[in-house]
Design an enzyme around this catalytic site. Structure first.
Site, mmCIF file in Angstrom:
data_model
loop_
_atom_site.group_PDB
_atom_site.id
_atom_site.type_symbol
_atom_site.label_atom_id
_atom_site.label_comp_id
_atom_site.label_asym_id
_atom_site.label_seq_id
_atom_site.Cartn_x
_atom_site.Cartn_y
_atom_site.Cartn_z
ATOM 1 N N PRO A 9 0.729 -1.770 0.123
ATOM 2 C CG PRO A 9 -0.183 -0.929 2.548
ATOM 3 C CD PRO A 9 -0.008 -2.065 0.992
ATOM 4 C CG ASN A 10 -0.095 4.371 1.858
ATOM 5 O OD1 ASN A 10 -1.392 4.819 -0.096
ATOM 6 N ND2 ASN A 10 -0.797 3.773 2.440
ATOM 7 N NE ARG A 17 4.350 6.677 0.147
ATOM 8 C CZ ARG A 17 4.584 5.712 1.568
ATOM 9 N NH1 ARG A 17 3.604 6.041 2.501
ATOM 10 N NH2 ARG A 17 4.743 4.429 1.486
ATOM 11 C CE1 TYR A 22 8.927 5.479 2.231
ATOM 12 C CE2 TYR A 22 7.028 7.053 2.788
ATOM 13 C CZ TYR A 22 7.762 6.182 3.109
ATOM 14 O OH TYR A 22 6.991 5.994 4.263
ATOM 15 C CG ASN A 74 8.965 -1.538 -0.069
ATOM 16 O OD1 ASN A 74 7.713 -2.153 1.431
ATOM 17 N ND2 ASN A 74 8.859 -0.670 -0.090
ATOM 18 C CB ALA A 77 1.568 0.259 6.314
ATOM 19 C CG HIS A 80 5.333 -1.571 10.220
ATOM 20 N ND1 HIS A 80 6.636 -2.041 9.852
ATOM 21 C CD2 HIS A 80 5.292 -0.526 9.184
ATOM 22 C CE1 HIS A 80 6.967 -0.979 9.362
ATOM 23 N NE2 HIS A 80 6.730 -0.091 8.572
ATOM 24 C CD GLU A 98 10.490 -6.550 4.766
ATOM 25 O OE1 GLU A 98 9.308 -8.197 5.556
ATOM 26 O OE2 GLU A 98 9.852 -6.391 6.543
ATOM 27 C CG HIS A 100 10.951 -1.844 4.262
ATOM 28 N ND1 HIS A 100 9.569 -1.515 4.077
ATOM 29 C CD2 HIS A 100 11.529 -2.994 4.879
ATOM 30 C CE1 HIS A 100 9.406 -2.416 4.727
ATOM 31 N NE2 HIS A 100 10.107 -3.486 5.058
ATOM 32 N NE ARG A 107 10.059 6.608 8.297
ATOM 33 C CZ ARG A 107 9.373 6.167 7.061
ATOM 34 N NH1 ARG A 107 9.370 5.542 6.932
ATOM 35 N NH2 ARG A 107 7.723 7.055 7.243
#
Ligand code: DQA
Length: 148
Positions: A9-10, A17, A22, A74, A77, A80, A98, A100, A107
């Protein structure tokens, strides 16, 4: 290798964004770079993005049926908290890495925990789009070293 590159997502909003986190490169351009890097290494990449958990799970299962060799994921969210995505990754025999864009460990506290990384062979975080390319090379190296 046939590699599924899966974005959660996103990630389609990358470039627009939070560019301070990013970067300013758009999603399409970023994935075109990754596609080129895959091709130049002799890999076949299937790139898929969804904002929906179930669609990501369907794609993992589809890659298995289509005899893919590896996954680069990736999960956004979902990293998590998605036990469903974690189960999907551990349900299939292909090794996953994985990725990111940001260094999730530097963060907010809720980003420090990944429920999906333990079912991956490793995690690469903090190198932007380069992380996907590093993941390809890591998968290649892991195949030789770990015989996966
Ligand atoms: C991300 C990190 C996640 O914490 C976040 O929710 C994202 C992007 C990254 O690539 O840095 O959507 O996966």
């Amino acid at each position: 290798m046939k590699i599924l590159i899966l974005n959660g997502p996103n990630l389609n909003m990358t470039g627009m964004r939070e560019p301070n986190i990013y970067g300013r490169t758009g999603y399409e351009e970023m994935m075109a770079q990754v596609e080129r890097a895959a091709r130049s290494r002799g890999h076949e990449a299937r790139i898929f993005q969804s904002n929906y958990e179930g669609a990501l799970i369907d794609e993992i299962q589809r890659a298995w049926r289509d005899n893919f060799d590896a996954i680069i994921v990736n999960p956004g969210a979902f990293t998590h908290y998605s036990y469903a995505l974690r189960d999907a990754l551990s349900s299939v025999p292909m090794p996953a890495v994985e990725v990111h864009l940001s260094n999730i460990h530097a963060r907010e506290e809720f980003r420090h925990r990944s429920v999906t990384a333990p079912v991956c062979i490793g995690q690469i975080a903090g190198f932007g789009a380069e992380g996907y390319i590093l993941a390809m090379d890591a998968l290649h190296a892991a195949r030789a070293v770990k015989n996966i």
